[in-house]
Motif scaffolding. Structure first.
Motif, PDB file in Angstrom:
ATOM      1  N   PRO A  63      -4.333   0.776  -1.545  1.00 45.91           N
ATOM      2  CA  PRO A  63      -4.624  -0.619  -1.895  1.00 45.91           C
ATOM      3  C   PRO A  63      -4.204  -1.542  -0.743  1.00 45.91           C
ATOM      4  O   PRO A  63      -3.053  -1.488  -0.296  1.00 45.91           O
ATOM      5  N   PHE A  82      -4.720   4.142  -7.606  1.00 43.72           N
ATOM      6  CA  PHE A  82      -4.410   3.573  -6.301  1.00 43.72           C
ATOM      7  C   PHE A  82      -4.266   4.680  -5.266  1.00 43.72           C
ATOM      8  O   PHE A  82      -3.507   5.646  -5.455  1.00 43.72           O
ATOM      9  N   ASP A 133      -9.148  -1.273  -2.812  1.00 46.96           N
ATOM     10  CA  ASP A 133      -8.524  -0.007  -2.446  1.00 46.96           C
ATOM     11  C   ASP A 133      -9.438   0.712  -1.469  1.00 46.96           C
ATOM     12  O   ASP A 133     -10.520   1.188  -1.842  1.00 46.96           O
ATOM     13  N   TRP A 153       0.816  -1.222   0.000  1.00 42.69           N
ATOM     14  CA  TRP A 153       0.000   0.000   0.000  1.00 42.69           C
ATOM     15  C   TRP A 153       0.844   1.264   0.000  1.00 42.69           C
ATOM     16  O   TRP A 153       0.414   2.315  -0.484  1.00 42.69           O
TER      17      TRP A 153
END
Length: 774
Positions: free
Chosen positions: A610, A607, A625, A583
């Motif tokens: 995520p 993104f 996400d 992430w």
């Protein structure tokens, strides 16, 4: 301890000693040597032994005892007072004891009893004309009934006493071999027989004695006075003890006899069943083999009929040919006979010419038009066919029997947990305690819960002398397992067992640290087809590989795991790769699990945060996400195909996405505080556990091929695993354990369908655990 002034109930016993016949009767209110008889109107001579009273006083000073005392009366006095006609005694006759003959006891209206002989004499003397007479005891005027004195009612009380005396067993009072007049006593507390004169007023307790025997041949004591330990003692005459023991012996003997009779009936019934089963076996064998014999006979008859038909057909042709020959022969004979009278040379010449022609025809009749060849020919593989037939006969059936002894057979089972399939194993044993190695026994089993409902049960014969029982209790409580073989219960049957709601982990692995067994914030897990377990060790920036039994194997390192920010993991497109998502770097990477190298990776501008990744049946990458509030669907190259859902709290919307997974049939499953199901194309289908909305949060999701959906959930201060029926959305069970609580379970994965286990990562406990879930 009882006071000597307390009331002592006396037992009835019959005794006979050297001095004469005595009889003991039950009395009441015996207060320290003072006897108050319970009956009136009769003279009773009561002789209480002075030695017994003296012994009682001695026992008071030497030990604490409960003395059960008896009183003796003269046997003849008892008979004279209760069982002898008083009128006979008044007349000086000593042979007036009541009996069933002429001294039959008759009850007068005044309640006195007089024998029939005396009544006949009184009536003959004083009541010839009046029809009345006076009672010889109380002088009350008695009217003779219509049937005479014979019609007076019998004295039931006297008859009962007569019956009692007839049944009463005459016993001999045991005396000391040294002190001939001293009755032996028995202490029930110490189980000791003793003579008070021999031991000087006390007896030896088994806890105090150091050996030896009581003088006078009485076992259990010594010849010198010995103080006993400070306990209450119950002392009774030895004759009473013998009677009690005899009664106990008789009771136990009768009980044993009843058990033996019951056992005999059971064995007899088993013999009847054996004969019945043998008769059924005879009938079945005869029926089966008769069917085979009928088939063989039918085939034999078919072959014989074929021979007969073939013979008849051939014979008919040959007989027809014979008839033609005979006809031609007759014609020749007729022509010859006719030619004998001929003198015409021309006619004779013509007939000779005809016979020459017939000779040519006869030559054709001289060969049979049908042959006589006929033979039963065996096939070339006759021996194989015969062996096959013999083997087939062997396969027709055989007698099945068993030496199993149900009372020695036993059942064993593991800890029972609600909603988990339980297995019980029945082991069969013969009468000699030898384990059986063959199956085939008629085993029946039943499992009943506390509400009386019968559970579905599957019984499997393992053909090795053991049997497997499988059933699934759906609630906690006490259950009962009944196993019968030949209709008889096995050992410890019925077997009661408790079913618990709590499902403890099968295995737990890991603790906080960075060593081989250490974790730092493990947050997700995946399982391959070999049931190897891959745990994201986020804080240590690595993936830990474990076996199916959670044994450590190795670590997988890759640059995409750096930054302590990998949160999602799933199996890659083949059995050699893993898909992870970071992430922080917003990167999806596929890693070769054997080499640790990156196979491929991609990122995307959409993104935001995520957190989880999954692959659908088409090989597309699904990224959950949380920041974007949707599921993003990518192809192999990383191109965005479409999105599923949006931010919000309605249906088809997400608030704080936590996990995504794909079902066996391709549906997309997404979790936040509830679980939502979408079609493979992304269309909203339904909600699961909608009542959990805003009350907690899911941490991980996984679907199996058996139709189950498992999910980790945290609500306030408690965490647990929920197991759902995926199609219906029904909650099947909840996994928690009082002895091994979860703190913050996150990632979850299921093992192969035969395993019936799941693995869950607990970030709060820095460990991974394996549970059985159905």
């Amino acid at each position: 301890m009882c006071e000597w002034e307390s009331r002592i109930m006396l037992e009835v016993t019959s005794v006979e000693n050297e001095e004469g016949n005595h009889h003991e009767v039950e009395t009441s209110n015996l207060n320290r040597g003072e006897l108050t008889p319970t009956s009136t109107g009769a003279k009773r001579k009561v002789d209480i032994q002075k030695e017994l009273c003296e012994y009682r006083q001695a026992m008071m000073t030497s030990m604490s005892s409960n003395l059960v005392e008896t009183v003796s009366i003269d046997y003849e006095d008892f008979n004279e007072s209760f069982l002898t006609c008083g009128t006979c005694l008044l007349n000086g006759r000593k042979s007036g004891m009541y009996d069933g003959g002429e001294h039959l006891p008759k009850l007068l209206p005044c309640s006195h009893t007089v024998c029939l002989q005396c009544l006949d004499r009184i009536v003959a003397t004083f009541a010839r004309d009046t029809g009345q007479f006076r009672c010889p005891i109380c002088r009350e005027l008695i009217t003779i009934p219509r049937g005479g004195v014979q019609a007076l009612p019998p004295s039931f009380l006297v008859n009962q006493l007569l019956d009692l005396m007839a049944r009463q067993r005459r016993e001999i009072i045991p005396k000391c071999s040294i002190h001939q007049n001293q009755e032996l006593l028995f202490c029930e507390t110490c189980d000791t027989v003793f003579c008070t004169s021999c031991i000087g007023g006390s007896h030896v307790s088994p806890d105090d004695s150091s050996g030896g025997s009581v003088a006078g041949g009485v076992p259990g004591g010594s010849g010198t006075p010995t103080h006993t330990n400070n306990v209450d003692h119950t002392v009774i005459p030895f004759s009473i003890a013998i009677k009690r023991m005899s009664e106990i012996l008789i009771y136990k003997a009768n009980e044993c006899r009843a058990k033996l009779n019951e056992a005999n009936d059971i064995v007899k019934e088993e013999i009847h069943r054996l004969d019945h089963n043998a008769d059924e076996a005879f009938e079945a064998i005869n029926s089966q083999f008769q069917t085979v014999l009928d088939s063989i006979e039918k085939k034999r008859q078919e072959v014989l009929d074929n021979v007969k038909v073939t013979r008849d057909d051939k014979k008919k042709l040959l007989e027809d040919q014979q008839q033609i020959i005979q006809a031609e022969k007759s014609k020749v004979d007729a022509d010859v006979q006719a030619m004998r009278q001929q003198v015409e040379v021309r006619n004779i010449t013509k007939k000779i010419s005809d016979l020459n022609c017939k000779l040519d025809t006869v030559s054709t009749l001289s060969e049979p038009r049908e042959n006589s060849y006929m033979q039963y020919v065996l096939p070339d593989d006759y021996e194989n066919i015969l062996n096959t037939i013999i083997e087939s006969l062997d396969a027709l059936g055989k007698i099945k029997t068993s030496k199993t002894f149900p009372s020695l057979c036993r059942a064993s089972m593991e800890t029972a947990i609600a909603h988990l399939e339980m297995k019980a194993k029945v082991t069969t044993i013969d009468y000699n305690g030898v384990l059986q190695t063959q199956g085939g026994d008629p085993v029946t089993a039943e499992v009943v819960d506390s509400q009386g409902e019968t559970l579905d049960l599957v019984l499997t014969d393992n053909s090795d002398g053991t049997y497997e029982l499988r059933f699934t209790p759906q609630r906690a409580g006490t259950f009962c397992l009944k196993v019968l073989i030949f209709g008889r219960p096995i050992k410890d049957c019925p077997l009661f067992f408790d079913v618990s709601e709590h499902n403890p982990p099968v295995i737990s692995f890991g603790s906080k640290g960075n060593k081989d067994k250490g974790f730092m914030q493990p947050c997700n897990v995946a399982v391959d087809s070999m049931n190897n377990v891959y745990v994201i060790d986020t804080g240590n920036s690595r993936i830990k590989r474990l076996s199916s039994t959670l044994d450590f194997q190795d670590h997988i390192h890759n640059s995409s795991l750096e930054g302590r920010s990998v949160t999602g993991i799933c199996m890659g497109r083949n059995e050699e790769s893993l898909m992870v998502i970071n992430w922080r770097s917003k990167t999806v990477a596929e890693i070769n699990m054997n080499t640790g190298e990156t196979v491929s990776s991609f990122t995307h501008d959409n993104f935001v945060e995520p957190i989880d990744v999954a692959l659908n049946n088409e090989g597309h990458v699904l990224v959950a996400d949380n920041g974007f509030g949707s599921i993003l669907v990518f192809d192999v190259s990383g191109e965005l195909l479409h999105t599923i859902g949006s931010k919000g709290s309605g249906k088809g919307q997400f608030k704080d996405i936590s996990a995504v997974c794909v079902s066996a049939t391709g549906e997309i499953v997404v979790a936040d505080s509830r679980i939502q199901v979408f079609s493979p194309e992304g269309k909203f289908l339904r909600e699961i556990y909608s009542q959990g909305k805003n009350k907690g949060r899911y941490g991980g999701l996984a679907c199996d091929s058996n139709g189950f959906l498992v999910a980790t959930r945290t609500e306030k201060a408690k965490s647990f695993i929920q197991v759902f029926r995926f199609e219906s959305g029904q909650l099947y069970s909840t996994i928690s354990s009082d002895g091994c609580r979860m703190k913050r379970p996150t990632g979850i994965a299921v093992m192969g369908e035969d395993e019936r286990h799941l693995v869950v990562v607990d970030i709060g406990n820095d460990c991974v655990r394996k549970y059985r879930y159905f």
